[in-house]
Design an enzyme around this catalytic site. Structure first.
Site, PDB file in Angstrom:
ATOM      1  N   TYR A  95       0.792  -1.237   0.000  1.00  0.00           N
ATOM      2  CA  TYR A  95       0.000   0.000   0.000  1.00  0.00           C
ATOM      3  C   TYR A  95       0.821   1.282   0.000  1.00  0.00           C
ATOM      4  O   TYR A  95       0.378   2.292  -0.553  1.00  0.00           O
ATOM      5  CB  TYR A  95      -0.914   0.042   1.238  1.00  0.00           C
ATOM      6  CG  TYR A  95      -1.972  -1.020   1.280  1.00  0.00           C
ATOM      7  CD1 TYR A  95      -3.270  -0.729   0.868  1.00  0.00           C
ATOM      8  CD2 TYR A  95      -1.705  -2.305   1.734  1.00  0.00           C
ATOM      9  CE1 TYR A  95      -4.266  -1.690   0.917  1.00  0.00           C
ATOM     10  CE2 TYR A  95      -2.689  -3.277   1.783  1.00  0.00           C
ATOM     11  CZ  TYR A  95      -3.973  -2.964   1.370  1.00  0.00           C
ATOM     12  OH  TYR A  95      -4.949  -3.919   1.421  1.00  0.00           O
ATOM     13  N   ASN A 167      -7.145   3.877  -3.740  1.00  0.00           N
ATOM     14  CA  ASN A 167      -7.779   2.866  -2.906  1.00  0.00           C
ATOM     15  C   ASN A 167      -8.951   3.494  -2.159  1.00  0.00           C
ATOM     16  O   ASN A 167      -8.753   4.406  -1.349  1.00  0.00           O
ATOM     17  CB  ASN A 167      -6.769   2.311  -1.889  1.00  0.00           C
ATOM     18  CG  ASN A 167      -7.378   1.255  -0.986  1.00  0.00           C
ATOM     19  OD1 ASN A 167      -8.003   0.318  -1.458  1.00  0.00           O
ATOM     20  ND2 ASN A 167      -7.210   1.409   0.323  1.00  0.00           N
ATOM     21  N   GLU A 168     -10.156   3.050  -2.466  1.00  0.00           N
ATOM     22  CA  GLU A 168     -11.345   3.498  -1.736  1.00  0.00           C
ATOM     23  C   GLU A 168     -11.451   5.023  -1.666  1.00  0.00           C
ATOM     24  O   GLU A 168     -11.885   5.575  -0.669  1.00  0.00           O
ATOM     25  CB  GLU A 168     -11.370   2.892  -0.329  1.00  0.00           C
ATOM     26  CG  GLU A 168     -11.317   1.372  -0.338  1.00  0.00           C
ATOM     27  CD  GLU A 168     -11.615   0.735   1.033  1.00  0.00           C
ATOM     28  OE1 GLU A 168     -11.740   1.480   2.016  1.00  0.00           O
ATOM     29  OE2 GLU A 168     -11.733  -0.506   1.086  1.00  0.00           O
ATOM     30  N   ARG A 216     -20.047   0.233  -5.424  1.00  0.00           N
ATOM     31  CA  ARG A 216     -19.011  -0.528  -6.116  1.00  0.00           C
ATOM     32  C   ARG A 216     -19.443  -0.832  -7.551  1.00  0.00           C
ATOM     33  O   ARG A 216     -18.631  -0.823  -8.464  1.00  0.00           O
ATOM     34  CB  ARG A 216     -18.692  -1.834  -5.366  1.00  0.00           C
ATOM     35  CG  ARG A 216     -19.724  -2.933  -5.564  1.00  0.00           C
ATOM     36  CD  ARG A 216     -19.453  -4.191  -4.769  1.00  0.00           C
ATOM     37  NE  ARG A 216     -20.495  -5.173  -5.070  1.00  0.00           N
ATOM     38  CZ  ARG A 216     -20.756  -6.234  -4.346  1.00  0.00           C
ATOM     39  NH1 ARG A 216     -20.047  -6.494  -3.249  1.00  0.00           N
ATOM     40  NH2 ARG A 216     -21.708  -7.073  -4.705  1.00  0.00           N
ATOM     41  N   GLU A 282      -8.819  -6.914  -1.449  1.00  0.00           N
ATOM     42  CA  GLU A 282      -8.753  -7.291  -0.029  1.00  0.00           C
ATOM     43  C   GLU A 282      -9.911  -8.245   0.196  1.00  0.00           C
ATOM     44  O   GLU A 282     -11.001  -8.005  -0.306  1.00  0.00           O
ATOM     45  CB  GLU A 282      -8.993  -6.084   0.913  1.00  0.00           C
ATOM     46  CG  GLU A 282      -7.921  -5.039   0.900  1.00  0.00           C
ATOM     47  CD  GLU A 282      -8.269  -3.826   1.801  1.00  0.00           C
ATOM     48  OE1 GLU A 282      -9.315  -3.830   2.499  1.00  0.00           O
ATOM     49  OE2 GLU A 282      -7.478  -2.871   1.777  1.00  0.00           O
ATOM     50  N   TYR A 316      -6.462 -10.066   3.187  1.00  0.00           N
ATOM     51  CA  TYR A 316      -6.019  -9.059   4.133  1.00  0.00           C
ATOM     52  C   TYR A 316      -5.785  -9.769   5.451  1.00  0.00           C
ATOM     53  O   TYR A 316      -6.726 -10.385   5.965  1.00  0.00           O
ATOM     54  CB  TYR A 316      -7.100  -7.977   4.278  1.00  0.00           C
ATOM     55  CG  TYR A 316      -6.643  -6.755   5.011  1.00  0.00           C
ATOM     56  CD1 TYR A 316      -5.881  -5.785   4.381  1.00  0.00           C
ATOM     57  CD2 TYR A 316      -6.945  -6.583   6.362  1.00  0.00           C
ATOM     58  CE1 TYR A 316      -5.441  -4.665   5.070  1.00  0.00           C
ATOM     59  CE2 TYR A 316      -6.511  -5.465   7.048  1.00  0.00           C
ATOM     60  CZ  TYR A 316      -5.757  -4.508   6.397  1.00  0.00           C
ATOM     61  OH  TYR A 316      -5.315  -3.410   7.079  1.00  0.00           O
TER      62      TYR A 316
END
Ligand SMILES: *[C@@H]1O[C@H](CO)[C@@H](O)[C@H](O)[C@H]1NC(C)=O
Ligand SMILES: *[C@@H]1O[C@H](CO)[C@@H](O)[C@H](O)[C@H]1NC(C)=O
Ligand SMILES: *[C@@H]1O[C@H](CO)[C@@H](O)[C@H](O)[C@H]1NC(C)=O
Ligand SMILES: *[C@@H]1O[C@H](CO)[C@@H](O)[C@H](O)[C@H]1NC(C)=O
Ligand SMILES: *[C@@H]1O[C@H](CO)[C@@H](O)[C@H](O)[C@H]1NC(C)=O
Ligand SMILES: *[C@@H]1O[C@H](CO)[C@@H](O)[C@H](O)[C@H]1NC(C)=O
Ligand SMILES: *[C@@H]1O[C@H](CO)[C@@H](O)[C@H](O)[C@H]1NC(C)=O
Length: 510
Positions: A95, A167-168, A216, A282, A316
């Site tokens: 990450y 990411n998100e 999503r 994840e 994860y």
């Protein structure tokens, strides 16, 4: 590194070189791993990500002003590469990394150990990501310049499977789903233009989405689309689209979930129109501990489940933190590792998988995906797609793409370095017994470069600044031209060009 003749001969005896660590490319909605340097579509196979998320120390372990990150310490990378091999995985996601540090030893260890990496180009620190509450203010040359230095630092490692642009970022707080989406595309456009101009190969650029079910789906429809009319590719949309899509999902909980209650059946139907590779970036609900990872054998991988659509995923996570998702305990005082029951269970689940072999040549052509704003807003009504306009590229970013960021830190696989087989850390199994840990490096992992003809090299350079149809066309043309250049040892690129003996042996063999 001087390769002895016997090493070279044993290397050549492995045929086909199924374990070679050759750069992965995208075809249709699949990742493709070349089976040999010829990059021949009739023997190249679909690649399934069997992996974990790797960020020991968590996000607070990353210090942008520090002199270390998780790929800067070879001793620790050797320790963890050993653990990855015991798990039986082929990929890790990382990450937060510092683009200004040297990662050559760790990336060489991972390469030689058979591990691909998917890297987030951002970090959690201010100025090193797109701030979801202020995308227009944080999409600037300072941030993007760091992203470009990041690409320079990693682009020449053959085992980089892909980059995550974010990411998100898009989430359903406030108006973020309304204001952020076009900026994700702007970042992806800039990254893909930079890669096309400054990298020797196409590196897939993807996005990792949060698991808000309606959001999503809208995000996926928005980020993969590349055509306004459904029949022709729109250059700006193709160039800014995601090359692959990662979903962070914790819906299947060990022991209590099944195909329906996990919502995998919904994924199987709502994502069935995909034209790009899908992975779980994840996964691994930890409501019931230890996790038994039934979703590996019963949901994600089998072709009777999501395997016909998804290309695997990343559990994860590697090292235990306060939130209880670790596969191993890491003792911060002495760096020792102890396997948890989750480790044993995930290893066991992965070992039961039987890949169905699909060849690249069995896949149809990549298809268009229509940008349909009502399809997107019917999934999530506040998604920001009144039109599909991408924010303009600021002049200073265009200049960086044109001239490069003059990165002095361009990483490469070391050919003069003997990756360690042992390390100074203790590994204990889940019964507390010390493991006699030795890393094995399959010699076939040292094959890292595809054959490239001089014609495809020059055409890649010529089209690079405008390249938009990127991965599919460039990989197709390079596989065509590589068969033309078959046997032309002078064009074999990469580490082995340093070994004249190898080039000669290879050319004799081919
Ligand atoms: C392409 O690869 C060659 C050999 O590995 C290297 O010398 C060259 O700098 C690379 N070019 C770019 C743009 O990274
Ligand atoms: C998943 O979808 C495919 C078609 O897209 C279908 O053939 C398959 O049966 C579905 N899997 C399950 C378990 O329902
Ligand atoms: C766009 O999406 C809507 C809602 O899903 C659908 O009804 C419509 O047919 C789509 N339009 C086209 C041209 O595909
Ligand atoms: C697209 O939407 C943006 C933001 O709402 C707006 O600034 C722009 O003018 C629109 N472009 C077109 C062509 O309608
Ligand atoms: C990189 O160097 C070139 C040529 O020396 C120069 O034109 C360009 O402005 C430099 N780019 C950056 C981002 O410093
Ligand atoms: C190995 O190669 C790297 C980069 O090519 C170089 O910086 C380093 O000094 C070399 N190391 C040795 C021991 O020769
Ligand atoms: C392993 O040893 C540690 C102390 O060294 C102890 O705290 C722990 O309970 C032991 N675990 C097992 C499973 O025996």
């Amino acid at each position: 590194m001087k390769l002895s003749t016997s090493v070279l001969l044993s290397l050549l005896a492995v045929s086909p070189l199924a374990q070679a660590m050759l750069p992965i490319h995208v075809k249709q909605f699949r990742f493709i791993k070349p089976s040999s340097a010829d990059n021949d579509a009739s023997s190249n196979e679909v690649f399934y990500v069997k992996g974990i998320d790797y960020q020991p120390g968590g996000s607070s372990g990353y210090d942008p002003d520090g002199d270390s990150d998780v790929l800067s310490d070879a001793e620790k990378c050797a320790r963890d590469a050993y653990v990855f091999q015991q798990l039986g995985i082929n990929t890790v996601r990382i990450y937060s990394l510092n683009p200004d540090l040297n990662h050559d030893k760790c990336m060489t260890i991972l390469n030689n150990a058979g591990i691909y990496v998917i890297l987030d180009v951002n970090s959690g620190n201010y100025g090193e990501n797109l701030d979801r509450s202020n995308p227009w203010g944080t999409y600037n040359s300072q941030y993007i310049g760091r992203v470009f230095r990041f690409i320079d630092a990693f682009k020449n490692y053959p085992n980089v499977l892909g980059f995550f642009s974010g990411n998100e970022v898009i989430n359903d707080q406030k108006d973020y789903a309304n204001i952020d989406p076009p900026y994700i595309r702007a970042v992806q456009r800039d990254m893909k233009q930079y890669i096309a101009k400054h990298s020797n190969r196409t590196i897939p650029v993807g996005y990792s989405a949060a698991n808000t079910v309606d959001l999503r789906l809208a995000t996926y429809r928005y980020l993969q689309c590349n055509s306004l009319d459904g029949t022709t590719t729109n250059k700006a949309l193709d160039e800014s689209r995601s090359d692959f899509f990662g979903l962070n999902t914790y819906e299947w909980c060990s022991g209590t979930s099944d195909w329906e209650s996990s919502g995998y059946d919904v994924l199987n139907s709502t994502f069935s129109d995909t034209v790009i590779p899908l992975i779980f970036s994840e996964y691994g609900c930890n409501k019931n501990l230890p996790r038994t990872f039934d979703e590996v054998t019963d949901g994600l991988y089998p072709s009777s489940g999501l395997g016909n659509l998804f290309s695997g995923g990343l559990v994860y996570e590697y090292a235990e933190e306060a939130n209880n998702y670790g596969l191993v305990d890491m003792d911060d005082s002495d760096g020792s590792i102890t396997y948890k029951d989750d480790f044993d269970n995930f290893k066991s689940a992965i070992s039961k998988l039987k890949d169905s072999v699909v060849y690249e040549s069995d896949l149809g052509d990549s298809s268009l995906y229509r940008c349909n704003s009502s399809a997107i807003t019917s999934a999530y009504k506040d998604f920001g797609v009144s039109n599909f306009t991408i924010p303009d590229q600021p002049d200073d970013i265009a200049t960086m793409i044109k001239y490069g960021v003059n990165g002095t830190n361009v990483g490469k696989i070391l050919t003069n370095y003997t990756a360690p087989t042992t390390f100074d850390y203790t590994i204990k199994d889940s019964d507390n017994n010390t493991v006699d840990a030795t890393i094995t490096y399959d010699s076939s992992n040292l094959l890292n470069a595809l054959k490239v003809s001089s014609t495809s090299e020059s055409s890649a350079t010529a089209t690079s600044s405008s390249s938009s149809s990127s991965s599919q066309t460039s990989s197709a043309s390079s596989s065509k031209s590589s068969s033309k250049s078959k046997g032309d040892a002078a064009h074999i690129a990469g580490p082995f060009t340093q070994s004249g003996i190898f080039a000669v042996l290879l050319s004799v063999l081919l």
